[in-house]
Design a protein around this motif. Sequence first.
Motif: not given
Length: 223
Positions: A48-62
């Motif tokens: 199991f792996q958890k990934i948390k990304l930052i919603n940046r303007q140059d790399h958007e995420c939902s």
Amino acid sequence: MLKSSQAVAVHNPLVPVTQAIENGFNCMQKLTKNKKKLGCHRLILVAFQKIKLINRQDHECSPHPLYNTEACRSTCLHKHVVHRHGCKLPYMNVEGPECRTPEKVKAVEESMRYLFFNGHFNYTPCGCVPECFSSIYRQNTDTTWNTNRNAIMKVYFAGTEYEEVVESYSFSSSNLVSRIGGFMGLLLGASVLSLLQAGELVLHKARRILYWVLCAVLRCEAE
């Protein structure tokens, strides 16, 4: 016991079951050289792996908890196929009439095979951004055969610990302004001292050169 017509898939609940089965594996009975049937014993080790990304303007995420990138890409592909052929297959999670004739079914299957399985579909216009918070289950499989003539599948975790990958900024806004101010202050202070030292060095060199020139002209001896 699993019959040959049944299929089992371990998948994300947001991904259609049919897609997970298509991307899955077969665990059927095996015939030996002596025509003896052996059952399939499949062991699935899950990490199991958890990934948390930052919603940046140059790399958007939902950040939506029910959003899934694979489901978005699958829906976009199915809409394209339905718009092209005018009908859909039962497993397609989009609106549209179902294909009723063998010719239509065959045409849609060939289109899906060409676009999805052969990788000829362009997902860029779909706008499917990655999830800001995602959980990934990575699996390793091992298959053995038993004489009980049945299919057994065991799914278990590799351990009680899991890996968590967190994307974060190296500098916050306040730290960035503070660092820039500190560097500017250091550079300005160093430049003033450097100018004074450079001027002193130039004057000293000029004095020595002038002294040797005068000595060479006047034929004086060095001190």
